[in-house]
Design a protein around this motif. Structure first.
Motif, PDB file in Angstrom:
ATOM      1  N   LEU A 129       0.241   9.073   0.327  1.00  0.00           N
ATOM      2  CA  LEU A 129      -0.110   8.699   1.687  1.00  0.00           C
ATOM      3  C   LEU A 129       0.484   7.679   1.742  1.00  0.00           C
ATOM      4  CD1 LEU A 129      -3.048   8.458   2.876  1.00  0.00           C
ATOM      5  CD2 LEU A 129      -3.669   7.031   1.044  1.00  0.00           C
ATOM      6  N   LEU A 130       1.093   7.026   1.363  1.00  0.00           N
ATOM      7  CA  LEU A 130       1.649   5.393   2.567  1.00  0.00           C
ATOM      8  C   LEU A 130       2.868   5.778   3.123  1.00  0.00           C
ATOM      9  CD1 LEU A 130       1.805   2.947  -0.015  1.00  0.00           C
ATOM     10  CD2 LEU A 130       0.132   2.718   1.540  1.00  0.00           C
ATOM     11  N   THR A 131       3.604   7.481   2.854  1.00  0.00           N
ATOM     12  CA  THR A 131       4.668   8.034   3.302  1.00  0.00           C
ATOM     13  C   THR A 131       4.099   8.636   4.918  1.00  0.00           C
ATOM     14  OG1 THR A 131       5.817   7.824   1.796  1.00  0.00           O
ATOM     15  CG2 THR A 131       6.148   9.803   3.286  1.00  0.00           C
ATOM     16  N   LEU A 132       2.820   9.212   4.667  1.00  0.00           N
ATOM     17  CA  LEU A 132       2.235  10.127   5.652  1.00  0.00           C
ATOM     18  C   LEU A 132       1.996   8.818   6.746  1.00  0.00           C
ATOM     19  CD1 LEU A 132       0.303  12.776   3.721  1.00  0.00           C
ATOM     20  CD2 LEU A 132       2.382  12.726   5.235  1.00  0.00           C
ATOM     21  N   LEU A 133       1.136   7.779   6.096  1.00  0.00           N
ATOM     22  CA  LEU A 133       0.576   6.840   7.016  1.00  0.00           C
ATOM     23  C   LEU A 133       1.482   6.171   7.742  1.00  0.00           C
ATOM     24  CD1 LEU A 133      -1.840   4.881   4.533  1.00  0.00           C
ATOM     25  CD2 LEU A 133      -2.338   6.649   6.991  1.00  0.00           C
ATOM     26  N   LEU A 134       3.147   5.969   7.111  1.00  0.00           N
ATOM     27  CA  LEU A 134       4.213   5.368   8.424  1.00  0.00           C
ATOM     28  C   LEU A 134       4.816   6.201   9.824  1.00  0.00           C
ATOM     29  CD1 LEU A 134       5.989   4.007   5.402  1.00  0.00           C
ATOM     30  CD2 LEU A 134       5.315   2.603   6.916  1.00  0.00           C
ATOM     31  N   ILE A 135       4.574   7.917   8.902  1.00  0.00           N
ATOM     32  CA  ILE A 135       4.854   9.044   9.617  1.00  0.00           C
ATOM     33  C   ILE A 135       4.048   8.768  11.106  1.00  0.00           C
ATOM     34  CG2 ILE A 135       5.580  11.476  10.193  1.00  0.00           C
ATOM     35  CD1 ILE A 135       6.029  11.476   6.806  1.00  0.00           C
ATOM     36  N   ASN A 156      -0.262  -3.679  12.498  1.00  0.00           N
ATOM     37  CA  ASN A 156      -1.939  -3.006  11.669  1.00  0.00           C
ATOM     38  C   ASN A 156      -0.706  -3.385  10.399  1.00  0.00           C
ATOM     39  OD1 ASN A 156      -4.034  -2.799  13.771  1.00  0.00           O
ATOM     40  ND2 ASN A 156      -1.692  -1.203  14.365  1.00  0.00           N
ATOM     41  N   VAL A 157      -2.168  -3.431   9.103  1.00  0.00           N
ATOM     42  CA  VAL A 157      -2.286  -3.244   8.320  1.00  0.00           C
ATOM     43  C   VAL A 157      -3.487  -2.162   7.342  1.00  0.00           C
ATOM     44  CG1 VAL A 157      -3.334  -4.907   7.248  1.00  0.00           C
ATOM     45  CG2 VAL A 157      -1.345  -4.354   5.624  1.00  0.00           C
ATOM     46  N   TRP A 158      -3.343  -1.651   5.838  1.00  0.00           N
ATOM     47  CA  TRP A 158      -3.521  -1.241   5.086  1.00  0.00           C
ATOM     48  C   TRP A 158      -3.765  -1.494   3.820  1.00  0.00           C
ATOM     49  CZ3 TRP A 158      -4.145   1.611   0.653  1.00  0.00           C
ATOM     50  CH2 TRP A 158      -5.253   2.343   1.012  1.00  0.00           C
ATOM     51  N   VAL A 183      -3.235  -2.409  -9.672  1.00  0.00           N
ATOM     52  CA  VAL A 183      -1.298  -2.631  -8.068  1.00  0.00           C
ATOM     53  C   VAL A 183      -2.628  -2.352  -7.074  1.00  0.00           C
ATOM     54  CG1 VAL A 183      -0.453  -1.062  -7.125  1.00  0.00           C
ATOM     55  CG2 VAL A 183      -0.030  -1.169  -9.482  1.00  0.00           C
ATOM     56  N   ILE A 184      -2.062  -3.169  -6.025  1.00  0.00           N
ATOM     57  CA  ILE A 184      -2.903  -3.764  -4.740  1.00  0.00           C
ATOM     58  C   ILE A 184      -1.731  -3.038  -3.950  1.00  0.00           C
ATOM     59  CG2 ILE A 184      -3.521  -4.630  -2.699  1.00  0.00           C
ATOM     60  CD1 ILE A 184      -4.010  -7.201  -4.556  1.00  0.00           C
ATOM     61  N   PRO A 185      -2.514  -1.389  -2.766  1.00  0.00           N
ATOM     62  CA  PRO A 185      -2.001  -0.806  -2.219  1.00  0.00           C
ATOM     63  C   PRO A 185      -1.833  -1.249  -1.341  1.00  0.00           C
ATOM     64  CG  PRO A 185      -3.425   0.572  -3.708  1.00  0.00           C
ATOM     65  CD  PRO A 185      -3.792  -0.569  -3.967  1.00  0.00           C
ATOM     66  N   CYS A 186      -0.655  -1.239  -0.514  1.00  0.00           N
ATOM     67  CA  CYS A 186      -0.635  -2.034   0.905  1.00  0.00           C
ATOM     68  C   CYS A 186       0.893  -1.055   2.076  1.00  0.00           C
ATOM     69  CB  CYS A 186      -0.129  -2.950   0.975  1.00  0.00           C
ATOM     70  SG  CYS A 186       0.180  -4.240   2.566  1.00  0.00           S
ATOM     71  N   THR A 187       0.069  -1.540   3.836  1.00  0.00           N
ATOM     72  CA  THR A 187       1.626  -0.363   4.693  1.00  0.00           C
ATOM     73  C   THR A 187       0.516  -1.579   5.485  1.00  0.00           C
ATOM     74  OG1 THR A 187       1.070   1.548   3.306  1.00  0.00           O
ATOM     75  CG2 THR A 187       1.500   1.987   5.871  1.00  0.00           C
ATOM     76  N   PHE A 188       2.144  -1.617   6.349  1.00  0.00           N
ATOM     77  CA  PHE A 188       1.807  -2.470   7.322  1.00  0.00           C
ATOM     78  C   PHE A 188       2.448  -1.509   8.264  1.00  0.00           C
ATOM     79  CE2 PHE A 188       5.582  -3.773   5.206  1.00  0.00           C
ATOM     80  CZ  PHE A 188       6.575  -4.030   6.544  1.00  0.00           C
ATOM     81  N   HIS A 206      11.563  -2.365   3.527  1.00  0.00           N
ATOM     82  CA  HIS A 206      12.093  -1.619   5.182  1.00  0.00           C
ATOM     83  C   HIS A 206      11.386  -0.462   5.320  1.00  0.00           C
ATOM     84  CE1 HIS A 206      15.131  -4.561   3.754  1.00  0.00           C
ATOM     85  NE2 HIS A 206      15.532  -4.860   5.193  1.00  0.00           N
ATOM     86  N   GLN A 207      10.299   0.030   4.238  1.00  0.00           N
ATOM     87  CA  GLN A 207       9.771   1.067   4.427  1.00  0.00           C
ATOM     88  C   GLN A 207       8.385   0.667   4.728  1.00  0.00           C
ATOM     89  OE1 GLN A 207      10.783   4.278   4.500  1.00  0.00           O
ATOM     90  NE2 GLN A 207      13.007   3.386   3.953  1.00  0.00           N
ATOM     91  N   ARG A 208       8.045   0.068   5.230  1.00  0.00           N
ATOM     92  CA  ARG A 208       7.165  -0.605   5.652  1.00  0.00           C
ATOM     93  C   ARG A 208       5.539  -0.712   4.490  1.00  0.00           C
ATOM     94  NH1 ARG A 208       6.561   1.829  11.424  1.00  0.00           N
ATOM     95  NH2 ARG A 208       8.358   0.537  12.290  1.00  0.00           N
ATOM     96  N   ASN A 209       6.276  -0.737   2.405  1.00  0.00           N
ATOM     97  CA  ASN A 209       5.444  -0.857   2.048  1.00  0.00           C
ATOM     98  C   ASN A 209       5.482  -2.067   1.626  1.00  0.00           C
ATOM     99  OD1 ASN A 209       4.510   0.136  -0.284  1.00  0.00           O
ATOM    100  ND2 ASN A 209       5.592   1.852  -0.512  1.00  0.00           N
ATOM    101  N   CYS A 210       3.797  -3.164   1.463  1.00  0.00           N
ATOM    102  CA  CYS A 210       4.377  -4.234   0.615  1.00  0.00           C
ATOM    103  C   CYS A 210       2.974  -3.737  -0.275  1.00  0.00           C
ATOM    104  CB  CYS A 210       3.753  -4.845   2.384  1.00  0.00           C
ATOM    105  SG  CYS A 210       2.217  -4.233   2.838  1.00  0.00           S
ATOM    106  N   THR A 211       3.492  -2.840  -1.023  1.00  0.00           N
ATOM    107  CA  THR A 211       2.670  -2.714  -2.412  1.00  0.00           C
ATOM    108  C   THR A 211       2.988  -3.735  -3.176  1.00  0.00           C
ATOM    109  OG1 THR A 211       2.318  -0.297  -2.317  1.00  0.00           O
ATOM    110  CG2 THR A 211       1.842  -1.639  -4.349  1.00  0.00           C
ATOM    111  N   LEU A 212       1.333  -4.312  -4.048  1.00  0.00           N
ATOM    112  CA  LEU A 212       1.436  -5.500  -5.224  1.00  0.00           C
ATOM    113  C   LEU A 212       1.114  -5.325  -6.493  1.00  0.00           C
ATOM    114  CD1 LEU A 212       2.905  -8.171  -5.090  1.00  0.00           C
ATOM    115  CD2 LEU A 212       0.432  -9.336  -4.164  1.00  0.00           C
TER     116      LEU A 212
END
Length: 631
Positions: free
Chosen positions: A7-13, A22-24, A38-43, A96-102
């Protein structure tokens, strides 16, 4: 977790082409104490910005603004974090892939709250995203318990355990279910906003005996010592099981009655006596009594005892019948209608038992007798005969009552067959009779003279009379001896009758003229014979007196000549009555008085049968005469 990465990859594309700041992150996420989350995060950041010396990120707790110095959860540039997060946090995503999952390990209830991400692209290109993820750390599983657990109704209890720690998968187990009747278990796995929850549902039908029993849900992680439990006490509520009331009864108006009600329920019910939608009495108890004094018909009906304890309801009803005589019926108002109108007369009343309704017109039965509280009398195309008083009579075994209305039928004038012209002594008498409502106006028209005669014209002895809806008009013609060339009476009279609904004009024919003339001739001959008899009698008396007195020249003097004339008068009156019977002549209306005036001419008295002084005693034609004077 592979779903999260996809899902994070699709959002980045999707958002790479035209992105802003923006952040999700999931708005809500949960975890069990001492486990991990685990807190999923995409920015996203504006495409025109070129990161200076790489991309860095910071996670804050509680506040998004650095100037407020919120606790640092994670910082990619250094290991400096708030002491409550030391050794607990790790960035799973590639910035760098805009993935900020914690990842947060070994969490406690103090870690519950909001988490914000801040992107650092170098220089002034730093931005704290306002969207946050709210973490809930649980020390026991959640059990979804319905607000009401009602006996004999299907019950579902659901236990939830979060599954947001990639290294541990929870399992759920129900406790103390051995006493339940036919329990059923089902499991489900829910994923929403990249958060996962494991659930287990227990289904069974509780009974009143299960009230107060304990049930438990246990969540544990295999190969660990982490175990979480929650116990609940079943609060089984059941509706009233029985409601007892009096049997239905009948009472007379003005009497008293007591209504009883008992309810078996747990907890004790709120018992109320209802009459329709009106609550008469209530109490929280096992029984209640309602007293009704001086009962009226308005209190007849269904009385319901309702037991309600908040978890169920039961009611039982009884019917209270109040007996009373019929009330005064309600009928239409009196009305005036035109002939041919169709009417519906309504009569309604109240009585117990239901009264019989009877329609009477002028005391005679009309329509049918109805055993109901409403009767409709339909009158189709009413005629003048429908005019009158209509009365509705209501009766039952306790009494009777009635109401009336009047119907006035208005109609166009109708000429009556009594209308005609007849020959009388003075000439011709024409009578015109008509009925109508309003009372018709009568006029006579003489076409030969082009004259209309009505009540404003006094030249032709015009008389009118009204009796109810019948009008009578009469005129006398040829009183001064007008005759046609052949000497007989000329009758050409039209009668015109009219009111607001119509007008009619007819020619009045001369009826029974020959009989009347014959009666006149016979009467004249009879009168001459009577007069001749009187003259002969006078001469005979005079002759005897002459013999006795020896004075043949002395004229006869009648001591009471009125006695002789009265005989003549009676004969003429009898003759007039006979003519009236044969000739169908009857005085009508005001003419009755006129006829009485005409007969007064016979009330004359002879002054004396002797010669006038200075006169010869004979007329110019040689006939004898006698001086007379009106009495």
């Amino acid at each position: 977790m592979w779903c999260l990465e996809l899902l994070l990859t699709l959002l980045l594309i999707i958002n790479d082409a035209s992105s802003q700041w923006n952040v999700w992150v999931p708005r809500d996420i949960s975890a069990m104490t001492n486990s991990c989350v685990v807190i999923p995060c995409t920015f996203m950041y504006p495409s025109g910005i070129r990161p200076y010396r790489g991309i860095h990120g910071i996670w804050y707790f509680g506040q998004p603004y650095p100037q407020l110095f919120p606790p640092v959860v994670f910082k990619s540039r250094t290991d400096v974090v708030h002491e409550s997060y030391k050794g607990r946090t790790k960035l799973l995503g590639d910035l760098h892939q805009r993935n900020c999952t914690l990842l947060i390990n070994n969490i406690g209830t103090e870690h519950s709250g909001r988490y914000y991400f801040r992107a650092d692209l170098g220089g002034a290109n730093m931005y704290t995203y306002p969207d946050f993820a709210e973490l809930k750390v649980l020390d026991q599983p959640n059990i979804d318990v319905p607000e009401e657990i009602v006996s004999d109704e299907n019950l579902e209890l659901t236990c939830y355990a979060p599954d947001n720690c990639p290294d541990m998968t929870p399992e759920i187990q129900w406790m103390y279910t051995d006493y339940l009747p036919d329990p059923e278990f089902s499991s489900d796995y829910l994923e929403e906003s990249n958060t996962a929850v494991l659930s287990s549902t227990l289904t069974f039908v509780p009974r009143p005996m299960h009230n107060g029993q304990l049930l438990g849900c246990r969540v544990y992680y295999p190969n660990t010592t982490l175990v979480y439990e929650r116990l609940i006490s079943l609060d089984i509520k059941y509706a009233p099981r029985s409601v007892w009331v009096n049997v239905s009864s009948e009472v007379m108006e003005g009497s008293s009655v007591m209504l009883h009600c008992e309810v078996d329920s747990n907890p004790p019910s709120r018992i109320s006596w209802m009459f329709g939608d009106q609550e008469l009495l209530w109490d929280t108890a096992s029984n209640i009594s309602l007293s009704l004094d001086d009962v009226t018909p308005a209190q007849e009906g269904i009385y319901t005892c309702v037991g309600d304890n908040g978890y169920g309801m039961m009611n039982t009803s009884l019917y209270l019948a109040v007996k009373y005589p019929p009330r005064e019926p309600l009928v239409n108002n009196s009305m005036t209608v035109q002939e041919g109108t169709s009417l519906a007369l309504h009569c309604s009343t109240q009585g117990s038992p239901a009264p019989t309704l009877t329609w009477l017109k002028d005391g005679e039965l009309v329509g049918t007798i109805t055993a109901d509280e409403l009767s409709v009398l339909e009158i189709m195309e009413i005629t003048p005969q429908g005019d009158g008083q209509y009365r509705c009579l209501a009766e039952n075994e306790h009494g009777r009552a009635s109401s009336s209305l009047n119907i006035t039928v208005e109609y166009a004038p109708v000429l009556l067959e009594e209308s005609k012209c007849t020959v009388v002594r003075e000439g011709v008498q024409c009578v015109c009779m008509a009925t109508g409502n309003p009372e018709p106006t009568i006029e006579f028209y003489l076409p030969d003279l082009n004259i209309t005669i009505n009540e404003t014209d006094g030249r032709y002895n015009f008389y009118t009379h009204t009796d109810g809806h019948t009008s009578t008009g009469m005129i006398k013609l040829r009183e001064k001896g007008e005759r046609v060339d052949n000497g007989g009476p000329a009758v050409n009279v039209h009668c015109s009758i009219y009111n607001m609904y119509g007008r009619e004009s007819v020619l009045l024919e001369l009826q029974q003229e020959k009989k009347y003339m014959m009666a006149v001739i016979v009467g004249t001959i009879g009168g001459v014979a009577v007069i001749a008899f009187i003259i002969a009698a006078v001469r005979y008396v005079g002759h005897n007196n002459k013999k006795e007195n020896g004075n043949p020249r002395q004229d006869v003097v009648l001591e009471n000549p009125a006695l002789y004339y009265s005989a003549v008068k009676k004969d003429k009156q009898n003759l007039r009555k006979k003519v009236g019977e044969d000739g169908d002549y009857q005085p009508v209306g005001s003419m009755a008085g006129l006829e009485r005036q005409e007969l007064n001419y016979a009330a004359l008295e002879f002054i004396g049968a002797r010669s006038r002084e200075g006169a010869s005693g004979r007329g110019d034609d040689g006939s004898n005469y006698t001086e007379i004077k009106a009495k």
